[in-house]
Design an enzyme around this catalytic site. Sequence first.
Site, PDB file in Angstrom:
ATOM      1  CB  SER A   1      -0.959  -0.036   1.183  1.00 34.08           C
ATOM      2  OG  SER A   1      -1.980   0.921   1.065  1.00 34.08           O
TER       3      SER A   1
ATOM      4  CG  ASP B   1      -5.755  -3.916  -3.369  1.00 32.81           C
ATOM      5  OD1 ASP B   1      -6.108  -3.273  -2.360  1.00 32.81           O
ATOM      6  OD2 ASP B   1      -4.746  -3.614  -4.039  1.00 32.81           O
TER       7      ASP B   1
ATOM      8  CG  HIS C   1      -5.618  -2.491   0.754  1.00 30.26           C
ATOM      9  ND1 HIS C   1      -4.866  -2.195  -0.367  1.00 30.26           N
ATOM     10  CD2 HIS C   1      -5.064  -1.799   1.770  1.00 30.26           C
ATOM     11  CE1 HIS C   1      -3.901  -1.355  -0.040  1.00 30.26           C
ATOM     12  NE2 HIS C   1      -3.987  -1.108   1.253  1.00 30.26           N
TER      13      HIS C   1
END
Length: 551
Positions: free
Chosen positions: A100, A242, A271
């Site tokens: 991320s 995601d 995610h």
Amino acid sequence: MRDGVVLRADVYRPTTGGPWPVLLTRLPYGKNLPMLAALMDPVGKARRGFLVVVQDTRGRSASDGEWEPWTSEMDDGYDTVRWAAALPGSNGSVGMFGASYFGNTQWMAALAKPPELKAISPMVTWSEPDDGLFARGGAQELGITVPWSLTQGVDTLMRRHADDRMALGQALMALVGDLDAIANTTYWELPAGHHPVYERHGIAELGYERSRREPEWSASCRVAGRQAEVDLPSLNTGGWYDIFCQGTLDNYAAARAAGRPAKLIMGPWSHTGNATGYLGDVNFGMAASTELLGFRGRFADQELGWFRQWLTPDAESPQPELPPVLLFVMGTNQWREEQEWPLSRAVDTDLFLRAGDRLAFDAPEAGEEADAFTYDPADPVPTVGGALLMSNEFPPGPLDQARVEARPDVLVYTTDPLTEDLEVTGRVRAHLTAATDAPTTDWVVRLCDVDPGGVSRNVVDGIVRAVATPGEFTEQVVDLWSTSHVFRARHRLRVHVTSSSFPRWDRNLNTGEPSDQGTRSRPAHQSIAHDSARPSRIVLPVVPAPAKEQA
């Protein structure tokens, strides 16, 4: 750092041997946060013979400086790689890992080109910030922006009121109150493009608002168009559900097109959820998890073997080499090795919206009347599942769409039951012939899989924000991103057409006011044409079934 600001890191060294290759990650969430420590596993990596560096980014947790998301990550990444490479016990070669935000810190450091950086392993990160991070199809990614910004505000308030416990307590209670009320109150505040909650608490926002004011600033976290500048191997890992699914795929494809030694792993993951094989209300099987990867072994072991290949090329790795592409095909729930992405054997196939709520592979006929619905921003279609990252009231993944499909402002089109399996692997797009009586509105399209029991679950969706001439039919192209999904025999394909998915995306108020000023809304009367002169269709990348061997 080059400007004198001190950033702090924890360093984990193996107890024997050396020198060791370095693994570095840079994150804004706190280098000792227990949940992230389990994900990063620095002790485990050190036990495997790596010198591991976990750093708080500028203005966060133990590091000094002012907190501005994204702004300093390229320069700070360069300086940190060079510092880490010179640590006692280092062999001078650095790899970067993380997910991320700290997947993006890898790309930014790589673009800065520190000579000691030899490989990156970004997980669930984006390519173009206006395609999943700040916005999607012109609509704000409100679902992630508000809770992320508020959550990061906790550290800001703790720094601001470090010497006044009474003020700190009051500030934190107010911020937590807005987080707790997010689904019913905070998401709904207007104007969405200049959200009152950030000024109320004096905190930084994710970046949507700043990127509208200063478009050039988005380059501080943009990878798109620059992958060829990174002359490094990359291991790109993502999930079909995601919020940065397409970004992972785009980064891999661009790196490979530039001749870089990139690899790709795509699982049936969200995610933050990849360890169990269960997502939404679907059990994809334990082999779908990062703990098994189809019995190839733990992802963590695969990643370390891959790093060892690039950081200590003379050492032997016990892990077999990963294929160029490892995809999890949903529906059949199997991992499959591929040599490329996208798949050149996939054939774009039109599936047409038809009269009578039908969805068919044959083109529409003349005289089919348009379908209509009314979109009211005061009563938007709720977000139910998908490739998203939102507050906990809105879980990601494949979920039953009955609540959505029962609404009068959602058009629903369905095929007959399939007589054989149909594989869709690649990027899905919809081409709508649409009209509205508003000066601007949104178009949302969703592809679903309906099982023999009638349960409809979302596969992919997308949005486009359109400027319109009221009453004029125009083609609107909606990017639904990518998937790998087999619609099984006896299942049906279903398509939703509507104008909102809130609070995932901010509501179009249908007035034409800028989103940073708009507080008034009005209903919009929407029409979708599907006749021979004005077809509406969804384009599926269909992978032909393997030819059956003759007896």
